[in-house]
Write a protein that holds these residues in place. Structure first.
Motif, short mmCIF file in Angstrom:
data_model
loop_
_atom_site.label_atom_id
_atom_site.label_comp_id
_atom_site.label_asym_id
_atom_site.label_seq_id
_atom_site.Cartn_x
_atom_site.Cartn_y
_atom_site.Cartn_z
N GLN A 81 0.87 -1.22 -0.08
CA GLN A 81 0.12 0.10 0.03
C GLN A 81 0.94 1.30 -0.16
O GLN A 81 0.72 2.15 -0.64
N GLY A 82 2.00 1.25 0.90
CA GLY A 82 2.72 2.26 1.04
C GLY A 82 3.61 2.75 -0.44
O GLY A 82 3.88 3.94 -0.85
N ILE A 83 3.90 1.63 -1.00
CA ILE A 83 4.62 1.79 -2.35
C ILE A 83 3.75 2.37 -3.61
O ILE A 83 3.98 3.22 -4.29
N THR A 84 2.53 1.54 -3.58
CA THR A 84 1.82 1.69 -4.66
C THR A 84 0.77 3.02 -4.59
O THR A 84 0.05 3.28 -5.64
N GLU A 85 0.57 3.71 -3.63
CA GLU A 85 -0.48 4.68 -3.36
C GLU A 85 0.09 5.80 -4.01
O GLU A 85 -0.61 6.36 -4.99
N ALA B 291 0.57 13.97 3.80
CA ALA B 291 0.31 15.39 4.47
C ALA B 291 1.54 15.72 5.10
O ALA B 291 1.96 17.22 4.99
N HIS B 292 2.54 15.11 5.53
CA HIS B 292 3.94 15.55 6.18
C HIS B 292 4.61 16.08 4.84
O HIS B 292 5.53 16.91 4.96
N VAL B 293 4.67 15.26 3.83
CA VAL B 293 5.22 15.77 2.45
C VAL B 293 4.77 17.21 1.91
O VAL B 293 5.72 17.73 1.74
N PHE B 294 3.60 17.32 2.28
CA PHE B 294 2.91 18.57 1.44
C PHE B 294 2.38 19.40 2.52
O PHE B 294 1.77 20.33 2.36
N TRP B 295 3.25 19.29 3.81
CA TRP B 295 2.80 20.32 4.87
C TRP B 295 2.80 21.79 4.80
O TRP B 295 2.14 22.54 5.01
N SER B 296 3.89 22.30 4.03
CA SER B 296 3.99 23.66 3.79
C SER B 296 2.91 24.04 2.55
O SER B 296 2.48 25.31 2.76
N ASP B 297 2.55 23.07 1.80
CA ASP B 297 1.51 23.63 0.75
C ASP B 297 0.20 23.77 1.66
O ASP B 297 -0.70 24.69 1.44
N ALA C 257 2.56 18.05 -12.54
CA ALA C 257 1.38 16.97 -12.54
C ALA C 257 1.42 16.17 -11.31
O ALA C 257 0.27 15.78 -10.50
N THR C 258 2.54 15.58 -10.93
CA THR C 258 2.65 14.65 -9.92
C THR C 258 2.16 15.27 -8.46
O THR C 258 1.70 14.77 -7.64
N ARG C 259 2.72 16.67 -8.28
CA ARG C 259 2.60 17.39 -6.92
C ARG C 259 0.82 17.56 -7.23
O ARG C 259 0.33 17.50 -5.96
N CYS D 264 8.59 6.78 -0.68
CA CYS D 264 7.91 6.51 -2.07
C CYS D 264 7.73 8.02 -2.42
O CYS D 264 7.95 8.18 -3.81
N SER D 265 6.95 8.68 -1.81
CA SER D 265 6.55 9.88 -2.39
C SER D 265 7.67 10.89 -2.55
O SER D 265 7.67 11.65 -3.70
N ARG D 266 8.74 10.95 -1.63
CA ARG D 266 9.87 11.81 -1.85
C ARG D 266 10.60 11.24 -2.98
O ARG D 266 11.10 12.07 -3.98
N LEU D 267 10.80 9.94 -3.25
CA LEU D 267 11.46 9.56 -4.37
C LEU D 267 10.70 9.73 -5.53
O LEU D 267 11.51 10.19 -6.55
N LEU D 268 9.71 9.76 -5.70
CA LEU D 268 8.69 10.02 -6.95
C LEU D 268 8.75 11.40 -7.43
O LEU D 268 9.18 11.64 -8.67
N LEU D 269 8.80 12.40 -6.37
CA LEU D 269 9.03 13.92 -6.74
C LEU D 269 10.15 14.02 -7.12
O LEU D 269 10.52 14.84 -8.28
#
Length: 280
Positions: free
Chosen positions: A13-17, A61-67, A194-196, A244-249
């Motif tokens: 789930q953590g990888i594929t989300e 939410a942590h990754v995009f906390w500043s947003d 687009a990813t963001r 995975c979110s940070r790696l994807l970005l």
């Protein structure tokens, strides 16, 4: 469900989300491929599923906390007139992009659930997901449309069209992030932008799904083992999604022209391979 099965599902789930490879498709296919006697429609599986969503939601939410802080500050008028305008601009577009999936999902939820019990159909949709990713990238390479470098340039029409793309993810095997990234690319966003937007858009959807699942299990009496597995699953899914979110970005920031290719190839191989394995 054993603890090992719970860990495998949480990591998956953590990888594929965040990745455009369909978390729901993998959740349907994996138990079938591994011959697990696991009833995912059981009400006692719901707490585990809910906590996996909580874990990935906290990670995103942590990754995009500043947003999100920027949106809240802007709407609250703490960043001046310009900050409020920018915050409202993004917030309205996230709402508009969410509307199509809410409407279509509400109208056809019961019809779509029947597909969940058909792993072969899910494998076909996963293959289609890969084809869509590769087709979008191929098409964009052959067009001369201008590329937007900022989400702030999205119009309401752009947001609505991206939201319509998101409806594809109601079919297990078609990725929500993949669909919305595709939608963003077709509207002129760069791969990173687009990813963001896709990952920002995921959070209201996950929050709504989590709230619905929590309401559905309000009368359940849960055993200690279910609670423990659910909490462990949430932590593992959250940590995996965070990485995975940070790696994807980072990957989409470095790769713009061929960003979707590896994910498209993976989905086609995984979909065809799963279909053949299940058919034999």
């Amino acid at each position: 469900m054993t603890l090992l099965q719970a860990l495998i599902l949480a990591i998956t789930q953590g990888i594929t989300e965040p990745f455009p490879v369909s978390s729901l498709g993998h959740a349907v296919l994996l138990p079938s491929l591994l011959h697990w006697s696991l009833d995912q429609h059981s009400p006692f599986f719901l707490p585990f599923l809910t906590m996996l969503h909580v874990g990935t939601l906290v990670a995103l939410a942590h990754v995009f906390w500043s947003d999100w802080v920027g949106i809240i500050r802007g709407i609250g008028g703490l960043d001046g007139t310009r900050g409020r305008t920018q915050a409202l601009h993004l917030c309205i577009r996230l709402v508009v992009a969410t509307i199509p999936a809410v409407i279509i999902g509400g109208l056809f939820e019961h019809h779509l659930r029947a597909i969940f019990a058909t792993p072969l159909a899910v494998a076909s949709f996963l293959t289609l997901n890969g084809v869509l990713l590769l087709a979008t990238e191929w098409r964009l390479k052959r067009t001369s449309s201008p590329t937007l470098r900022d989400i702030a340039q999205l119009s309401l029409k752009d947001a609505f069209i991206i939201g319509c793309w998101q409806c594809l993810a109601l079919l297990p095997g078609l990725s929500r992030s993949g669909a919305t990234i595709n939608g963003g690319l077709t509207r002129g966003l760069s791969a990173l932008a687009a990813t963001r937007f896709s990952l920002l858009l995921a959070q209201p959807i996950i929050l709504a799904a989590t709230a619905k699942e929590t309401w559905q299990m309000r009368h359940l009496s849960l055993s200690t083992s279910i609670i423990e597995q659910s909490l462990i699953g949430a932590v593992i899914a959250g940590l995996t999604a965070l990485i995975c979110s940070r790696l994807l970005l980072r990957f989409f920031n470095e790769e713009d022209n061929k960003a979707l290719t590896p994910f498209g190839i993976y989905c086609i191989i995984a979909g065809i391979g799963s279909g053949l394995w299940l058919a034999l």
